[in-house]
Design a protein around this motif. Structure first.
Motif, PDB file in Angstrom:
ATOM      1  N   ASN A 198       0.824  -1.204   0.000  1.00  0.00           N
ATOM      2  CA  ASN A 198       0.000   0.000   0.000  1.00  0.00           C
ATOM      3  C   ASN A 198       0.859   1.255   0.000  1.00  0.00           C
ATOM      4  O   ASN A 198       0.544   2.241  -0.678  1.00  0.00           O
ATOM      5  CB  ASN A 198      -0.940   0.005   1.208  1.00  0.00           C
ATOM      6  CG  ASN A 198      -2.095  -0.966   1.047  1.00  0.00           C
ATOM      7  OD1 ASN A 198      -2.486  -1.291  -0.081  1.00  0.00           O
ATOM      8  ND2 ASN A 198      -2.652  -1.439   2.147  1.00  0.00           N
ATOM      9  N   LYS A 199       1.941   1.227   0.747  1.00  0.00           N
ATOM     10  CA  LYS A 199       2.845   2.378   0.792  1.00  0.00           C
ATOM     11  C   LYS A 199       3.494   2.609  -0.567  1.00  0.00           C
ATOM     12  O   LYS A 199       3.611   3.750  -1.038  1.00  0.00           O
ATOM     13  CB  LYS A 199       3.921   2.179   1.852  1.00  0.00           C
ATOM     14  CG  LYS A 199       4.851   3.385   2.032  1.00  0.00           C
ATOM     15  CD  LYS A 199       5.861   3.144   3.133  1.00  0.00           C
ATOM     16  CE  LYS A 199       6.713   4.391   3.366  1.00  0.00           C
ATOM     17  NZ  LYS A 199       7.396   4.868   2.145  1.00  0.00           N
ATOM     18  N   LYS A 201       2.268   1.817  -3.391  1.00  0.00           N
ATOM     19  CA  LYS A 201       1.224   2.333  -4.280  1.00  0.00           C
ATOM     20  C   LYS A 201       0.991   3.817  -4.050  1.00  0.00           C
ATOM     21  O   LYS A 201       0.899   4.610  -4.995  1.00  0.00           O
ATOM     22  CB  LYS A 201      -0.069   1.552  -4.057  1.00  0.00           C
ATOM     23  CG  LYS A 201      -1.210   1.982  -4.957  1.00  0.00           C
ATOM     24  CD  LYS A 201      -2.456   1.157  -4.693  1.00  0.00           C
ATOM     25  CE  LYS A 201      -3.605   1.621  -5.587  1.00  0.00           C
ATOM     26  NZ  LYS A 201      -4.850   0.835  -5.329  1.00  0.00           N
ATOM     27  N   ARG A 202       0.925   4.229  -2.768  1.00  0.00           N
ATOM     28  CA  ARG A 202       0.711   5.644  -2.446  1.00  0.00           C
ATOM     29  C   ARG A 202       1.883   6.498  -2.911  1.00  0.00           C
ATOM     30  O   ARG A 202       1.695   7.587  -3.469  1.00  0.00           O
ATOM     31  CB  ARG A 202       0.509   5.818  -0.941  1.00  0.00           C
ATOM     32  CG  ARG A 202      -0.816   5.264  -0.420  1.00  0.00           C
ATOM     33  CD  ARG A 202      -1.099   5.789   0.983  1.00  0.00           C
ATOM     34  NE  ARG A 202      -0.016   5.468   1.912  1.00  0.00           N
ATOM     35  CZ  ARG A 202       0.037   4.368   2.647  1.00  0.00           C
ATOM     36  NH1 ARG A 202      -0.930   3.463   2.549  1.00  0.00           N
ATOM     37  NH2 ARG A 202       1.050   4.153   3.486  1.00  0.00           N
ATOM     38  N   ASP A 203       3.092   5.994  -2.675  1.00  0.00           N
ATOM     39  CA  ASP A 203       4.282   6.740  -3.093  1.00  0.00           C
ATOM     40  C   ASP A 203       4.308   6.919  -4.611  1.00  0.00           C
ATOM     41  O   ASP A 203       4.709   7.987  -5.119  1.00  0.00           O
ATOM     42  CB  ASP A 203       5.554   6.023  -2.632  1.00  0.00           C
ATOM     43  CG  ASP A 203       5.739   6.083  -1.124  1.00  0.00           C
ATOM     44  OD1 ASP A 203       5.031   6.879  -0.473  1.00  0.00           O
ATOM     45  OD2 ASP A 203       6.585   5.323  -0.602  1.00  0.00           O
ATOM     46  N   GLU A 205       1.690   6.960  -6.612  1.00  0.00           N
ATOM     47  CA  GLU A 205       0.639   7.913  -6.978  1.00  0.00           C
ATOM     48  C   GLU A 205       1.063   9.344  -6.693  1.00  0.00           C
ATOM     49  O   GLU A 205       0.791  10.249  -7.472  1.00  0.00           O
ATOM     50  CB  GLU A 205      -0.652   7.569  -6.231  1.00  0.00           C
ATOM     51  CG  GLU A 205      -1.287   6.273  -6.700  1.00  0.00           C
ATOM     52  CD  GLU A 205      -2.460   5.849  -5.844  1.00  0.00           C
ATOM     53  OE1 GLU A 205      -2.636   6.448  -4.751  1.00  0.00           O
ATOM     54  OE2 GLU A 205      -3.206   4.943  -6.253  1.00  0.00           O
ATOM     55  N   GLU A 206       1.747   9.540  -5.547  1.00  0.00           N
ATOM     56  CA  GLU A 206       2.222  10.867  -5.200  1.00  0.00           C
ATOM     57  C   GLU A 206       3.282  11.343  -6.182  1.00  0.00           C
ATOM     58  O   GLU A 206       3.328  12.510  -6.566  1.00  0.00           O
ATOM     59  CB  GLU A 206       2.791  10.878  -3.778  1.00  0.00           C
ATOM     60  CG  GLU A 206       1.752  10.757  -2.670  1.00  0.00           C
ATOM     61  CD  GLU A 206       0.805  11.940  -2.677  1.00  0.00           C
ATOM     62  OE1 GLU A 206       1.259  13.082  -2.932  1.00  0.00           O
ATOM     63  OE2 GLU A 206      -0.396  11.716  -2.423  1.00  0.00           O
TER      64      GLU A 206
END
Length: 210
Positions: A198-199, A201-203, A205-206
């Motif tokens: 999840n991290k 994926k978030r990184d 996207e950011e």
């Protein structure tokens, strides 16, 4: 005399496993040894057959070697051809330390191969995830729904489904706290991996936004 002690004792000078623990180093890869070092303390170490809780159908010996399972005789006689399977299974004879480690090395390889055969991308996962998976296959508490979730990449759902297991729910009633402890260990590793994914994926996207 039946004995029980730490399966993978460490030599204070060299850091290597002492006595017949070296059997593992000769038989297993570094990754398989990592699996063994986690699994062994959960299983214990017995030279004579014993039973877990109220289960009288699965006599166990060594480091969690189940002599009641399908194919146990064939595996035992393949690994220890000079020993009498029935005499050991019935408790008339004990195993030596070397024999216990030899059986354990075989079982680690067998269950690692089972995990690899069931989990499509097994070898791409971090070692700690592979170890938790082999630990689950070794105890036999990973069900088809959990395997399907893993193979579909749905790690966020893996932990809850894995713990939705009769053995886990009934452990306290059967006075077998070790089952919950062991399954919680695996579940924590699965949860950790889901959080890492999840991290990432978030990184990502950011990073795409900047």
């Amino acid at each position: 005399m039946s004995y029980a002690r730490s399966p993978l004792r460490q030599d204070n000078k060299t850091g290597a496993t002492s006595c017949y623990g070296n059997v593992l180093k000769k038989s297993l890869s570094d990754t398989e040894i990592a699996h063994a070092e986690v699994i062994a303390p959960f299983e214990g170490f017995r030279s004579k057959v014993y039973y877990v809780g109220d289960d009288r159908e699965n006599p166990t010996i060594g480091i969690g070697c189940n002599l009641g399972r399908f194919g146990a005789r064939q595996d035992f006689e393949r690994v220890l051809p000079d020993r009498d399977f029935d005499a050991v299974k019935n408790g008339r004879e004990e195993l030596t330390e070397e024999e216990i480690y030899t059986l354990f090395a075989f079982d680690i390889q067998k269950h690692t191969d089972r995990a690899r055969g069931k989990i499509h991308q097994f070898d791409t996962f971090p070692v700690y995830v592979q170890t938790a998976l082999v630990n689950a296959f070794y105890r036999g508490d990973i069900g088809p729904k959990t395997i399907a979730l893993i193979n579909n990449g749905r790690w966020e759902d893996v932990t809850s489904e894995y713990l939705n297991h009769k053995g886990y729910r009934d452990a306290d009633r059967r006075d077998l706290p070790g089952i919950r402890k062991r399954m919680n260990f695996n579940a924590d590793e699965f949860r950790k991996y889901a959080e890492e994914l999840n991290k990432e994926k978030r990184d990502k996207e950011e990073g795409e936004k900047t």
